[in-house]
Design a protein around this motif. Sequence first.
Motif, PDB file in Angstrom:
ATOM      1  N   VAL A  55     -19.067 -30.578 -43.411  1.00 48.85           N
ATOM      2  CA  VAL A  55     -18.756 -31.090 -44.449  1.00 48.85           C
ATOM      3  C   VAL A  55     -17.530 -31.992 -43.959  1.00 48.85           C
ATOM      4  CG1 VAL A  55     -20.209 -33.445 -45.896  1.00 48.85           C
ATOM      5  CG2 VAL A  55     -21.526 -31.023 -44.587  1.00 48.85           C
ATOM      6  N   ALA A  56     -16.871 -31.144 -44.865  1.00 45.91           N
ATOM      7  CA  ALA A  56     -15.714 -31.988 -45.356  1.00 45.91           C
ATOM      8  C   ALA A  56     -14.881 -32.421 -43.936  1.00 45.91           C
ATOM      9  CB  ALA A  56     -14.649 -31.171 -46.411  1.00 45.91           C
ATOM     10  N   GLY A  57     -15.107 -31.325 -43.255  1.00 50.31           N
ATOM     11  CA  GLY A  57     -13.726 -31.438 -41.882  1.00 50.31           C
ATOM     12  C   GLY A  57     -13.861 -32.339 -40.873  1.00 50.31           C
ATOM     13  N   ALA A  58     -15.435 -32.665 -40.811  1.00 56.15           N
ATOM     14  CA  ALA A  58     -15.902 -34.292 -39.971  1.00 56.15           C
ATOM     15  C   ALA A  58     -15.477 -35.053 -41.163  1.00 56.15           C
ATOM     16  CB  ALA A  58     -16.989 -33.452 -39.919  1.00 56.15           C
ATOM     17  N   MET A  59     -15.722 -35.459 -42.060  1.00 58.46           N
ATOM     18  CA  MET A  59     -15.065 -36.627 -42.988  1.00 58.46           C
ATOM     19  C   MET A  59     -13.911 -36.754 -42.519  1.00 58.46           C
ATOM     20  SD  MET A  59     -17.642 -38.052 -43.031  1.00 58.46           S
ATOM     21  CE  MET A  59     -16.923 -39.076 -43.955  1.00 58.46           C
ATOM     22  N   SER A  60     -13.237 -35.476 -42.815  1.00 55.33           N
ATOM     23  CA  SER A  60     -11.568 -35.673 -43.257  1.00 55.33           C
ATOM     24  C   SER A  60     -11.327 -35.838 -41.780  1.00 55.33           C
ATOM     25  CB  SER A  60     -11.121 -34.121 -43.535  1.00 55.33           C
ATOM     26  OG  SER A  60      -9.818 -34.254 -42.952  1.00 55.33           O
ATOM     27  N   GLU A  65      -8.167 -38.923 -38.063  1.00 53.77           N
ATOM     28  CA  GLU A  65      -8.160 -40.080 -36.898  1.00 53.77           C
ATOM     29  C   GLU A  65      -7.789 -41.860 -37.270  1.00 53.77           C
ATOM     30  OE1 GLU A  65      -7.463 -39.257 -33.326  1.00 53.77           O
ATOM     31  OE2 GLU A  65      -7.565 -37.281 -34.114  1.00 53.77           O
ATOM     32  N   TYR A  66      -8.857 -41.822 -37.959  1.00 52.97           N
ATOM     33  CA  TYR A  66      -9.076 -43.390 -37.684  1.00 52.97           C
ATOM     34  C   TYR A  66      -7.693 -44.250 -38.873  1.00 52.97           C
ATOM     35  CZ  TYR A  66     -11.050 -48.324 -38.566  1.00 52.97           C
ATOM     36  OH  TYR A  66     -10.927 -49.447 -39.096  1.00 52.97           O
ATOM     37  N   VAL A  67      -7.006 -43.452 -39.420  1.00 52.90           N
ATOM     38  CA  VAL A  67      -5.946 -44.010 -40.051  1.00 52.90           C
ATOM     39  C   VAL A  67      -4.821 -43.862 -39.491  1.00 52.90           C
ATOM     40  CG1 VAL A  67      -4.059 -44.167 -42.160  1.00 52.90           C
ATOM     41  CG2 VAL A  67      -6.943 -43.524 -42.516  1.00 52.90           C
ATOM     42  N   SER A  68      -4.304 -42.540 -38.638  1.00 48.79           N
ATOM     43  CA  SER A  68      -3.269 -42.561 -37.995  1.00 48.79           C
ATOM     44  C   SER A  68      -3.835 -43.370 -36.598  1.00 48.79           C
ATOM     45  CB  SER A  68      -3.602 -41.236 -37.033  1.00 48.79           C
ATOM     46  OG  SER A  68      -3.978 -40.472 -36.244  1.00 48.79           O
ATOM     47  N   VAL A  69      -5.120 -43.326 -35.939  1.00 47.29           N
ATOM     48  CA  VAL A  69      -5.075 -44.345 -34.528  1.00 47.29           C
ATOM     49  C   VAL A  69      -4.854 -46.042 -34.963  1.00 47.29           C
ATOM     50  CG1 VAL A  69      -6.165 -44.969 -32.070  1.00 47.29           C
ATOM     51  CG2 VAL A  69      -5.972 -43.023 -33.511  1.00 47.29           C
ATOM     52  N   SER A  70      -5.056 -46.068 -35.985  1.00 47.61           N
ATOM     53  CA  SER A  70      -5.065 -47.946 -36.594  1.00 47.61           C
ATOM     54  C   SER A  70      -3.613 -47.698 -36.412  1.00 47.61           C
ATOM     55  CB  SER A  70      -6.333 -47.954 -37.694  1.00 47.61           C
ATOM     56  OG  SER A  70      -7.371 -47.947 -38.035  1.00 47.61           O
ATOM     57  N   SER A  71      -2.935 -47.245 -37.203  1.00 47.14           N
ATOM     58  CA  SER A  71      -1.324 -47.102 -37.696  1.00 47.14           C
ATOM     59  C   SER A  71      -0.470 -48.091 -36.210  1.00 47.14           C
ATOM     60  CB  SER A  71      -0.821 -45.867 -38.743  1.00 47.14           C
ATOM     61  OG  SER A  71      -1.207 -46.589 -39.625  1.00 47.14           O
ATOM     62  N   GLN A  72      -1.168 -46.647 -34.927  1.00 43.01           N
ATOM     63  CA  GLN A  72      -0.851 -47.341 -34.122  1.00 43.01           C
ATOM     64  C   GLN A  72      -0.818 -48.187 -33.358  1.00 43.01           C
ATOM     65  OE1 GLN A  72      -1.751 -43.485 -31.450  1.00 43.01           O
ATOM     66  NE2 GLN A  72      -1.683 -44.817 -29.295  1.00 43.01           N
ATOM     67  N   ALA A  73      -2.415 -48.479 -33.226  1.00 44.50           N
ATOM     68  CA  ALA A  73      -2.612 -49.922 -33.194  1.00 44.50           C
ATOM     69  C   ALA A  73      -1.625 -51.029 -33.823  1.00 44.50           C
ATOM     70  CB  ALA A  73      -4.151 -49.981 -32.989  1.00 44.50           C
ATOM     71  N   ASP A 137      -4.182 -51.418 -20.927  1.00 47.81           N
ATOM     72  CA  ASP A 137      -5.455 -50.886 -21.063  1.00 47.81           C
ATOM     73  C   ASP A 137      -6.112 -49.399 -21.462  1.00 47.81           C
ATOM     74  OD1 ASP A 137      -6.052 -53.895 -21.929  1.00 47.81           O
ATOM     75  OD2 ASP A 137      -6.473 -53.979 -20.210  1.00 47.81           O
ATOM     76  N   ALA A 138      -5.863 -48.692 -20.467  1.00 46.92           N
ATOM     77  CA  ALA A 138      -6.062 -47.190 -20.349  1.00 46.92           C
ATOM     78  C   ALA A 138      -5.789 -46.505 -21.624  1.00 46.92           C
ATOM     79  CB  ALA A 138      -5.632 -46.741 -18.931  1.00 46.92           C
ATOM     80  N   LEU A 139      -4.430 -46.647 -21.983  1.00 47.48           N
ATOM     81  CA  LEU A 139      -3.669 -45.669 -22.897  1.00 47.48           C
ATOM     82  C   LEU A 139      -4.061 -46.562 -24.349  1.00 47.48           C
ATOM     83  CD1 LEU A 139      -0.953 -44.221 -21.263  1.00 47.48           C
ATOM     84  CD2 LEU A 139      -3.197 -43.840 -21.287  1.00 47.48           C
ATOM     85  N   ALA A 140      -4.193 -47.936 -24.623  1.00 47.94           N
ATOM     86  CA  ALA A 140      -4.016 -48.312 -26.028  1.00 47.94           C
ATOM     87  C   ALA A 140      -4.844 -47.549 -26.855  1.00 47.94           C
ATOM     88  CB  ALA A 140      -5.012 -50.087 -25.662  1.00 47.94           C
ATOM     89  N   ALA A 141      -4.834 -48.028 -27.633  1.00 50.83           N
ATOM     90  CA  ALA A 141      -5.137 -47.107 -29.284  1.00 50.83           C
ATOM     91  C   ALA A 141      -6.626 -47.592 -29.490  1.00 50.83           C
ATOM     92  CB  ALA A 141      -4.013 -47.157 -31.138  1.00 50.83           C
ATOM     93  N   ARG A 142      -7.782 -47.051 -29.903  1.00 49.65           N
ATOM     94  CA  ARG A 142      -8.570 -47.270 -30.089  1.00 49.65           C
ATOM     95  C   ARG A 142      -9.654 -46.259 -31.359  1.00 49.65           C
ATOM     96  NH1 ARG A 142      -8.696 -47.328 -24.500  1.00 49.65           N
ATOM     97  NH2 ARG A 142      -9.178 -49.889 -23.688  1.00 49.65           N
ATOM     98  N   PRO A 143      -9.323 -46.918 -32.537  1.00 49.01           N
ATOM     99  CA  PRO A 143      -9.839 -45.959 -34.189  1.00 49.01           C
ATOM    100  C   PRO A 143     -10.842 -45.651 -33.964  1.00 49.01           C
ATOM    101  CG  PRO A 143      -8.339 -48.013 -34.174  1.00 49.01           C
ATOM    102  CD  PRO A 143      -8.440 -48.011 -32.656  1.00 49.01           C
ATOM    103  N   LEU A 144     -12.120 -46.740 -34.133  1.00 48.90           N
ATOM    104  CA  LEU A 144     -13.187 -45.887 -33.989  1.00 48.90           C
ATOM    105  C   LEU A 144     -13.985 -44.680 -33.258  1.00 48.90           C
ATOM    106  CD1 LEU A 144     -15.036 -49.470 -35.115  1.00 48.90           C
ATOM    107  CD2 LEU A 144     -14.797 -47.560 -36.384  1.00 48.90           C
ATOM    108  N   GLN A 145     -13.418 -44.824 -31.736  1.00 54.48           N
ATOM    109  CA  GLN A 145     -13.159 -44.445 -31.016  1.00 54.48           C
ATOM    110  C   GLN A 145     -12.993 -42.363 -30.840  1.00 54.48           C
ATOM    111  OE1 GLN A 145     -11.542 -43.780 -26.820  1.00 54.48           O
ATOM    112  NE2 GLN A 145     -13.398 -44.620 -25.642  1.00 54.48           N
ATOM    113  N   ALA A 146     -11.631 -43.155 -31.708  1.00 53.44           N
ATOM    114  CA  ALA A 146     -11.122 -41.572 -31.858  1.00 53.44           C
ATOM    115  C   ALA A 146     -11.796 -40.949 -32.914  1.00 53.44           C
ATOM    116  CB  ALA A 146      -9.041 -41.415 -31.950  1.00 53.44           C
ATOM    117  N   ALA A 147     -11.966 -41.849 -33.776  1.00 55.23           N
ATOM    118  CA  ALA A 147     -12.986 -41.031 -35.050  1.00 55.23           C
ATOM    119  C   ALA A 147     -14.683 -40.960 -34.953  1.00 55.23           C
ATOM    120  CB  ALA A 147     -12.895 -42.304 -36.309  1.00 55.23           C
ATOM    121  N   TRP A 148     -15.150 -41.437 -34.522  1.00 57.15           N
ATOM    122  CA  TRP A 148     -15.912 -41.049 -33.709  1.00 57.15           C
ATOM    123  C   TRP A 148     -16.470 -39.874 -32.442  1.00 57.15           C
ATOM    124  CZ3 TRP A 148     -20.311 -41.942 -36.118  1.00 57.15           C
ATOM    125  CH2 TRP A 148     -20.541 -42.996 -36.981  1.00 57.15           C
TER     126      TRP A 148
END
Length: 230
Positions: A55-60, A65-73, A137-148
């Motif tokens: 549980v802790a690992g999945a949430m982490s 992923e969301y935070v890091s990829v959002s920064s990239q976006a 478009d192929a390499l653009a940052a997608r935070p939610l996709q990466a997080a899920w």
Amino acid sequence: MKHAEHHKTHRTGWLRAAVLGANDGIVSTASLVLGVAATGASAESILVAGMAGLVAGAMSMAAGEYVSVSSQADTERADLNREQTELEANPEHEHAELAAIYVERGLDAQLASTVASQLMAHDALGAHARDELGISDALAARPLQAAWASAGTFSIGAALPLITVLLSPASLVMWTVPGSSLISLSLLGYLSAKAGGAPALLSASRVTIWGALAMALTAGVGALFGVVAG
């Protein structure tokens, strides 16, 4: 004529997150289970620790992923806004800049200028994003996709060592968990290589070796603390 080539680059974003999640799920949970088991803990304690790790690992993983990829976006968005402003303020300079890029790639000056003019007439921002900034478009940052992708595959990977614990006698956990985990890691490396069009043997060997090292070190630490506590 039908295009027969099948490139894999468009899978880079979600594939990276998925492989990272599954690999971390297997390695971290198996290592945690072995570390706890090496202390002489009961099967119930091992399972509780493993579930908490899942549980802790999945949430982490999802949050990371969301935070890091959002920064990239955010960085990509800022660069695109800056480029749009430059295109509106000084289109001649931007045309020359794009043409110079094509000259560096092998076109003669006249052809480069023509190509730059035609691409900018079609989609000026898209041309500069792709060829000047390296954003597509192929390499653009997608935070939610990466997080899920990362959280989901982490949970699946983490479940494998826990299932092994459930199915194994307590006396064999120290052998069955690393054995099944290394097989899972090898399969993960093979499948990820196939999905990405990379060498399968190299990928499988890489994840297996690092996973074995992580599990061995954690089990050693658990055994050490078990002796000290005893």
